[in-house]
Design an enzyme around this catalytic site. Structure first.
Site, PDB file in Angstrom:
ATOM      1  N   GLU A 102       0.852  -1.190   0.000  1.00 21.56           N
ATOM      2  CA  GLU A 102       0.000   0.000   0.000  1.00 21.56           C
ATOM      3  C   GLU A 102       0.882   1.232   0.000  1.00 21.56           C
ATOM      4  O   GLU A 102       2.018   1.182   0.467  1.00 21.56           O
ATOM      5  CB  GLU A 102      -0.849   0.040   1.295  1.00 21.56           C
ATOM      6  CG  GLU A 102      -2.073  -0.830   1.275  1.00 21.56           C
ATOM      7  CD  GLU A 102      -2.872  -0.752   2.573  1.00 21.56           C
ATOM      8  OE1 GLU A 102      -2.466  -0.042   3.508  1.00 21.56           O
ATOM      9  OE2 GLU A 102      -3.912  -1.416   2.631  1.00 21.56           O
TER      10      GLU A 102
ATOM     11  N   ARG B 217     -14.662  -7.740  17.567  1.00 24.10           N
ATOM     12  CA  ARG B 217     -14.851  -7.954  19.012  1.00 24.10           C
ATOM     13  C   ARG B 217     -15.269  -6.640  19.661  1.00 24.10           C
ATOM     14  O   ARG B 217     -15.273  -5.595  19.013  1.00 24.10           O
ATOM     15  CB  ARG B 217     -13.511  -8.379  19.630  1.00 24.10           C
ATOM     16  CG  ARG B 217     -12.440  -7.315  19.395  1.00 24.10           C
ATOM     17  CD  ARG B 217     -11.165  -7.524  20.185  1.00 24.10           C
ATOM     18  NE  ARG B 217     -10.315  -6.342  20.086  1.00 24.10           N
ATOM     19  CZ  ARG B 217      -9.448  -6.090  19.116  1.00 24.10           C
ATOM     20  NH1 ARG B 217      -9.298  -6.940  18.120  1.00 24.10           N
ATOM     21  NH2 ARG B 217      -8.728  -4.984  19.117  1.00 24.10           N
TER      22      ARG B 217
ATOM     23  N   HIS C  68       2.033   0.545  18.587  1.00 18.30           N
ATOM     24  CA  HIS C  68       0.733  -0.069  18.291  1.00 18.30           C
ATOM     25  C   HIS C  68      -0.070  -0.410  19.540  1.00 18.30           C
ATOM     26  O   HIS C  68      -1.048  -1.131  19.473  1.00 18.30           O
ATOM     27  CB  HIS C  68       0.891  -1.292  17.395  1.00 18.30           C
ATOM     28  CG  HIS C  68       1.625  -0.963  16.131  1.00 18.30           C
ATOM     29  ND1 HIS C  68       1.063  -0.175  15.154  1.00 18.30           N
ATOM     30  CD2 HIS C  68       2.873  -1.255  15.716  1.00 18.30           C
ATOM     31  CE1 HIS C  68       1.945  -0.021  14.179  1.00 18.30           C
ATOM     32  NE2 HIS C  68       3.050  -0.661  14.494  1.00 18.30           N
TER      33      HIS C  68
HETATM   34  C1  MV4 Z   1      -0.871   1.995   7.598  1.00 20.83           C
HETATM   35  C2  MV4 Z   1      -0.137   3.137   7.942  1.00 20.83           C
HETATM   36  C3  MV4 Z   1       0.226   3.986   6.942  1.00 20.83           C
HETATM   37  N1  MV4 Z   1      -0.091   3.715   5.655  1.00 20.83           N
HETATM   38  N2  MV4 Z   1      -1.191   1.772   6.314  1.00 20.83           N
HETATM   39  C4  MV4 Z   1      -0.793  -0.025  11.899  1.00 20.83           C
HETATM   40  C5  MV4 Z   1      -1.705  -1.006  12.521  1.00 20.83           C
HETATM   41  C6  MV4 Z   1      -2.556  -1.524  11.420  1.00 20.83           C
HETATM   42  N3  MV4 Z   1      -3.918  -1.555  11.881  1.00 20.83           N
HETATM   43  C7  MV4 Z   1      -2.358  -0.615  10.285  1.00 20.83           C
HETATM   44  N4  MV4 Z   1      -1.336   0.307  10.639  1.00 20.83           N
HETATM   45  C8  MV4 Z   1      -0.938   1.276   9.802  1.00 20.83           C
HETATM   46  N5  MV4 Z   1      -1.272   1.102   8.507  1.00 20.83           N
HETATM   47  C9  MV4 Z   1      -0.795   2.628   5.369  1.00 20.83           C
HETATM   48  N6  MV4 Z   1      -1.085   2.366   4.095  1.00 20.83           N
HETATM   49  C10 MV4 Z   1       0.181   3.340   9.282  1.00 20.83           C
HETATM   50  C11 MV4 Z   1      -0.204   2.412  10.207  1.00 20.83           C
HETATM   51  C12 MV4 Z   1       0.201   2.720  11.553  1.00 20.83           C
HETATM   52  C13 MV4 Z   1      -0.714   2.958  12.551  1.00 20.83           C
HETATM   53  C14 MV4 Z   1      -2.080   2.882  12.334  1.00 20.83           C
HETATM   54  C15 MV4 Z   1      -2.978   3.121  13.330  1.00 20.83           C
HETATM   55  C16 MV4 Z   1      -2.508   3.460  14.596  1.00 20.83           C
HETATM   56  C17 MV4 Z   1      -1.188   3.525  14.844  1.00 20.83           C
HETATM   57  C18 MV4 Z   1      -0.270   3.282  13.842  1.00 20.83           C
HETATM   58  C19 MV4 Z   1       1.072   3.382  14.110  1.00 20.83           C
HETATM   59  C20 MV4 Z   1       1.975   3.141  13.132  1.00 20.83           C
HETATM   60  C21 MV4 Z   1       1.541   2.794  11.859  1.00 20.83           C
END
Ligand code: MV4
Length: 479
Positions: free
Chosen positions: A199, A291, A234
């Protein structure tokens, strides 16, 4: 439903049992040898020892738990969060044994447990998604071409990952092949499934999630958003509802998208649809958690609902008692996760004895707690002690009350994230609402917290000296 078994421990087990009590449903707790004296065991009407302390010898033993449920004529099992809550096989085994699983059907758990299957399920629903691939990558040179088209940085994600596990940022094209090789072998090792996809990497996103609730008659409502950007590695630490940045129009759009995600997998029960919000406030669907989430209380406070009660009602086959038009946001709620971790020492788990443990009480303060004074904190489980939740008419009021409640939360014997909560509440970026998922990395350090401590200690000392001088004056007054 006459009897409910809660297949969990700590604060969430107690929180679920409270609603069961309210609804006149008897409760059964299960526990490990480490939890013999735990509050959730005392709180239940009945309690059964199911095994040794490590969770794979107790709280993860689905068959054992079902056996206990059958022997006690239990009608339903609530899995809480973690442990068996997103285990499709467990949900299915409950069903096979004529026990209601309080959650979605195993099919929905399975689909949403795989990011690629989730993308595939929502494809027909016009949900905004981050530009990227929607199938497992098999041809790396081909994927490299796609990556170049999307533009770097890109993110490699494992389909079976989640909560940040199995992700890898690739900054430039030259690193692509080697990072891809690593990501695949990591995914094979960690999840037994090497499927990965790519992505566009959204560099400074906010994490916003929508609470949904669905019944077995095809009705789905959303209960607005929670902002969960204050997290470290996270692990969420502070959550709030509503978000400080969403407009009513965006809220409606995201809510409607979340409902479509739920419909795409015939969802039943409480679920959470996660979105990323970029700098320009575009939102993208990330994944769905099947959940009840840790941070559900902030949603309950701003909507005046009891999400566990709704879960139980829809599990019993009732029609949702609320419609979308009935739902509105009133006030603002904040949640601080109180972990037994040392914020001055890289948030390392701080185990030991809760020599002093006194909770704050008061109007608009809610503590979902699983511990009591004198207890040892078991090393086997998640180190979260409690959730401190405050409510106010405005965001500023909720923050102010959080600061007061933290002051009145007395813990001795171990270190907790309470001082970190104060740090967040005092920080300009948080107060203004201008922050993203990099908040902790950007602003927090042990030094920043220590400085603040020292500053406060100095002020306290000055006040003491001033008082001393005043007292001396009074004492010297001639009669
Ligand atoms: C991402 C992103 C940036 N770009 N996807 C982290 C957990 C998972 N649920 C998806 N995550 C992320 N996906 C794209 N395309 C950044 C994160 C991410 C993040 C997302 C939500 C909360 C905290 C985070 C911390 C680091 C990275």
């Amino acid at each position: 439903m006459k009897k409910l078994l809660v297949a969990n421990r700590g604060e969430i087990a107690i929180r679920v049992m409270k609603t069961a009590n309210k609804m006149g449903i008897k409760t059964v707790a299960v526990y490990s040898t480490a939890d013999r004296n735990a509050p959730h065991v005392k709180f239940a009407d009945e309690a059964v020892l199911i095994g040794e302390a490590p969770s794979n010898k107790s709280y993860l033993l689905g068959d054992k738990i079902i056996e206990v449920a059958k022997s006690l004529q239990v009608d339903a099992i609530h899995p809480g969060y973690g442990f068996l809550s997103e285990n499709a096989d467990f949900a299915e085994a409950c069903e096979k044994n004529n026990i209601l699983f309080i959650g979605p059907k195993s099919k929905a758990i399975k689909i949403m447990g795989s990011k690629l299957a989730a993308k595939d399920a929502v494809k027909a629903y016009n949900i905004p998604m981050v530009p990227g691939t929607d199938e497992a990558i098999t041809d790396i040179p081909e994927a490299k071409k796609i990556a170049a088209k999307i533009g770097f940085p890109i993110l490699i994600k494992a389909s079976a990952g989640g909560g940040g596990k199995g992700m890898r940022v690739v900054e430039k094209e030259a690193d692509f092949t080697s990072q891809m090789d690593r990501a695949i072998s990591e995914a094979v090792n960690a999840f037994g499934d090497g499927s990965v996809f790519i992505e566009k990497y959204v560099t400074s996103p906010r994490h916003i999630e929508i609470q949904i609730m669905a019944d077995t008659h095809g009705n789905v409502v959303h209960l607005f958003e929670r902002e969960c950007s204050v997290q470290r590695r996270h692990q969420k630490v502070v959550e709030e509802a509503p978000s400080a940045v969403l407009t009513p129009e965006m809220r409606k759009k995201m809510g409607e998208a979340a409902i479509k995600v739920a419909k795409s997998c015939d969802y039943v029960g409480a679920g959470t649809v996660e979105f990323l919000l970029d700098d320009d406030l575009n939102f993208y669907f990330l994944e769905m958690n099947t959940r009840l989430q840790v941070e559900h209380p902030v949603t309950e406070l701003i909507t005046g609902t009891d999400l566990v009660e709704l879960q139980i009602r829809v599990a019993r086959g009732e029609t949702l008692p609320i419609q979308q038009e009935d739902l509105k946001i009133t006030g603002h709620a904040l949640e601080l996760r109180v972990y037994a971790e040392d914020p001055l020492n890289d948030f390392l788990p701080s185990v030991g004895n809760l020599e002093v443990y006194q909770l704050p009480v008061g109007e608009n303060i809610r503590v979902d707690n699983g511990f009591e004074q004198g207890m040892d904190i078991p090393i086997y489980y998640d180190p979260m002690l409690a959730k401190l939740i405050t409510y106010g008419k405005t965001r500023a009021e909720a923050i102010q009350l959080m600061q007061k409640a933290i002051q009145e939360y007395h813990v001795e014997g171990i270190q907790t994230t309470l001082p970190f909560g104060t740090f967040v509440c005092e920080h300009e970026a948080f107060r203004s609402g201008n922050f993203d998922t990099h908040f902790v990395k950007k602003y927090y350090s042990a030094e920043a917290l220590k400085e603040k401590h020292e500053e406060e200690a100095k002020i306290a000392a000055l006040i003491a000296v001033k008082q001393y001088i005043e007292d001396q004056k009074t004492l010297r007054l001639p009669h």
